[in-house]
Design a protein around this motif. Structure first.
Motif, PDB file in Angstrom:
ATOM      1  N   ARG A  40       0.650  -1.304  -0.129  1.00  0.00           N
ATOM      2  CA  ARG A  40      -0.237  -0.240   0.108  1.00  0.00           C
ATOM      3  C   ARG A  40       0.886   1.251  -0.029  1.00  0.00           C
ATOM      4  NH1 ARG A  40      -4.866   0.622   2.101  1.00  0.00           N
ATOM      5  NH2 ARG A  40      -4.970  -1.337   3.170  1.00  0.00           N
ATOM      6  N   ASN A  46      -6.194   4.466  -1.375  1.00  0.00           N
ATOM      7  CA  ASN A  46      -6.007   2.950  -1.779  1.00  0.00           C
ATOM      8  C   ASN A  46      -5.380   2.974  -3.179  1.00  0.00           C
ATOM      9  OD1 ASN A  46      -7.814   1.891   0.433  1.00  0.00           O
ATOM     10  ND2 ASN A  46      -9.474   2.663  -0.361  1.00  0.00           N
ATOM     11  N   ARG A  47      -4.115   3.234  -3.053  1.00  0.00           N
ATOM     12  CA  ARG A  47      -3.271   2.888  -4.154  1.00  0.00           C
ATOM     13  C   ARG A  47      -2.206   1.873  -3.688  1.00  0.00           C
ATOM     14  NH1 ARG A  47      -0.232   7.257  -5.705  1.00  0.00           N
ATOM     15  NH2 ARG A  47      -0.184   7.903  -3.684  1.00  0.00           N
ATOM     16  N   PHE A  48      -1.770   1.056  -4.508  1.00  0.00           N
ATOM     17  CA  PHE A  48      -0.877  -0.027  -4.402  1.00  0.00           C
ATOM     18  C   PHE A  48       0.193  -0.282  -5.595  1.00  0.00           C
ATOM     19  CE2 PHE A  48      -5.279  -0.857  -2.851  1.00  0.00           C
ATOM     20  CZ  PHE A  48      -5.160  -0.709  -1.564  1.00  0.00           C
ATOM     21  N   ASP A  69      -5.154   1.057  -8.504  1.00  0.00           N
ATOM     22  CA  ASP A  69      -6.192   1.537  -7.381  1.00  0.00           C
ATOM     23  C   ASP A  69      -6.836   0.055  -6.874  1.00  0.00           C
ATOM     24  OD1 ASP A  69      -8.081   0.051  -9.386  1.00  0.00           O
ATOM     25  OD2 ASP A  69      -8.472   2.170 -10.138  1.00  0.00           O
ATOM     26  N   ALA A  70      -7.582   0.144  -5.960  1.00  0.00           N
ATOM     27  CA  ALA A  70      -8.129  -0.687  -5.252  1.00  0.00           C
ATOM     28  C   ALA A  70      -8.781  -1.743  -6.012  1.00  0.00           C
ATOM     29  CB  ALA A  70      -9.201  -0.304  -4.213  1.00  0.00           C
ATOM     30  N   ASP A  71      -9.100  -1.819  -7.481  1.00  0.00           N
ATOM     31  CA  ASP A  71      -9.550  -2.784  -8.318  1.00  0.00           C
ATOM     32  C   ASP A  71      -8.489  -3.455  -9.185  1.00  0.00           C
ATOM     33  OD1 ASP A  71     -12.221  -2.563  -7.676  1.00  0.00           O
ATOM     34  OD2 ASP A  71     -12.456  -0.718  -8.545  1.00  0.00           O
ATOM     35  N   SER A  91      -6.637  -7.099  -3.155  1.00  0.00           N
ATOM     36  CA  SER A  91      -7.523  -5.967  -3.079  1.00  0.00           C
ATOM     37  C   SER A  91      -8.650  -6.343  -1.988  1.00  0.00           C
ATOM     38  CB  SER A  91      -8.394  -5.754  -4.389  1.00  0.00           C
ATOM     39  OG  SER A  91      -9.141  -6.890  -4.769  1.00  0.00           O
ATOM     40  N   HIS A  94      -6.430  -5.849   1.273  1.00  0.00           N
ATOM     41  CA  HIS A  94      -5.898  -4.593   1.461  1.00  0.00           C
ATOM     42  C   HIS A  94      -7.356  -3.734   1.943  1.00  0.00           C
ATOM     43  CE1 HIS A  94      -1.717  -4.395   0.600  1.00  0.00           C
ATOM     44  NE2 HIS A  94      -2.083  -5.165  -0.543  1.00  0.00           N
ATOM     45  N   ARG A  95      -8.321  -3.824   1.313  1.00  0.00           N
ATOM     46  CA  ARG A  95      -9.672  -3.006   1.541  1.00  0.00           C
ATOM     47  C   ARG A  95      -9.905  -3.298   3.123  1.00  0.00           C
ATOM     48  NH1 ARG A  95     -13.161  -1.880  -2.840  1.00  0.00           N
ATOM     49  NH2 ARG A  95     -12.192  -2.740  -4.893  1.00  0.00           N
ATOM     50  N   HIS A  98      -6.423  -3.063   7.444  1.00  0.00           N
ATOM     51  CA  HIS A  98      -5.643  -1.803   7.170  1.00  0.00           C
ATOM     52  C   HIS A  98      -4.053  -1.752   7.785  1.00  0.00           C
ATOM     53  CE1 HIS A  98      -9.029   0.457   5.712  1.00  0.00           C
ATOM     54  NE2 HIS A  98      -9.551   0.016   6.726  1.00  0.00           N
TER      55      HIS A  98
END
Length: 248
Positions: A40, A46-48, A69-71, A91, A94-95, A98
Motif C-alpha cells: 500500500r 487506496n493505491r498499491f 487502484d483498489a480494483d 484487493s 487491503h480493503r 488496514h
C-alpha cells in the motif's frame, strides 16, 4: 493520465517491494510470471504497487512497479500491462485489513503440496510451530477472479486477524505491516511446508509435541519484536552486492 510526482516514501517502498520480488525469485518461490506481491502507498487513496504483468520476478525493478487502484487498475501512466484479476485476493485483504500494508501470495511447490492436505501445517519443528496454531485456512472456490466478488468476503472472513493463510488446493498468503515483515512470514511459512513434506516422505511415525509446548512456542514467536528486520537487512546487503539493479 498525467505523470506523477514520486515521494521519498514511495521510492523506498518501490525499492523494498522490488527487493522482495528478487528474493522470491532467488529462493525459487515463483510461479513464472504469476502471483503477486503488493504494498500500500501512503495516503487515503487506496493505491498499491504491484508487478508489471508478464515479467519474471528476477526482472523487476523499483521503477517498473505499477501503481494500481483498489480494483487493480492502473493509477499512473504506464506502458506495462497489469493483471486486475490477479489482484483480486490482494484487493480484498487491503480493503479490509488496514494493518496489511503488504500482501504476498505464492504458488510454491511445498506450499501447494501442503495446501492439498486437510490438516494444514503440522507442528513438526519450531519453525512450523510459529504457524501451526495461527495460520488461517480458506477453501478452494476456483481461480480467483473478479467475477466472483462474494469470495472476497469469505476470504477476508477466513483470514480474520491472522497474518498467514493457506489457500487450500492453491497456495500460500502472508500479510505484514511492512514488506520485510510479510517476506519473513512467507519465507518461513514455505520452510514449514518444506519441513512437513520432508518429514512425511521419510515414512516413519511423526513426533508431535504436546499442545502446551506448541502453544508456548507459538507465543514466543508472536511476542518476538524483531519480525525479521535483521534478516531483511542482511538480505538487502546480499542484493546490493549481487543484484544492485533492483533499485533502478
Amino acid at each position: 493520465m498525467k505523470a506523477r510526482t514520486m515521494t521519498q516514501d514511495e521510492q523506498q517502498l518501490r525499492c523494498d517491494l522490488a527487493a522482495a520480488y528478487r528474493l522470491i525469485a532467488h529462493f525459487d518461490m515463483t510461479d513464472l510470471v504469476y502471483t503477486h506481491l503488493s504494498v500500500r502507498l501512503p495516503g487515503d487513496a487506496n493505491r498499491f504497487l504491484v508487478n508489471p504483468y508478464g515479467y519474471l520476478f528476477e526482472e523487476i525493478t523499483a521503477s517498473s512497479l505499477v501503481v494500481v487502484d483498489a480494483d487493480g487498475l492502473p493509477a499512473q501512466a504506464t506502458t506495462h500491462d497489469v493483471n486486475p484479476a490477479g489482484f483480486v485476493i490482494h484487493s480484498a485483504i487491503h480493503r479490509q485489513r488496514h494493518d496489511a500494508a503488504c500482501v504476498m501470495h505464492t504458488h510454491t511447490l511445498a506450499g501447494m503440496a501442503v495446501a492439498a492436505q486437510k490438516q494444514g501445517i503440522l507442528p513438526l519443528n519450531q519453525i512450523s510451530m510459529e504457524f501451526s496454531t495461527s495460520v488461517a485456512l480458506h477453501p478452494y472456490e476456483g481461480i480467483a477472479a473478479d467475477d466472483n466478488m462474494s469470495e472476497r468476503e469469505r476470504l477476508v472472513a477466513d483470514l480474520g486477524d491472522a497474518t498467514a493463510m493457506i489457500l487450500q488446493n492453491h497456495g500460500l498468503l502472508t500479510v505484514g505491516t511492512s514488506v520485510a515483515e510479510a517476506f519473513y512470514r512467507m519465507y518461513y511459512l514455505d520452510q514449514a511446508c518444506r519441513i512437513q513434506l520432508a518429514a512425511q516422505a521419510a515414512g516413519v511415525p511423526l513426533n508431535i509435541p504436546s499442545e502446551a509446548t506448541v502453544a508456548r512456542t507459538n507465543t514466543q514467536f508472536v511476542e518476538e519484536a524483531d519480525k525479521g528486520i535483521l534478516v531483511w537487512k542482511a538480505l538487502l546487503r546480499k542484493l546490493d552486492r549481487e543484484q544492485p539493479d533492483y533499485k533502478d
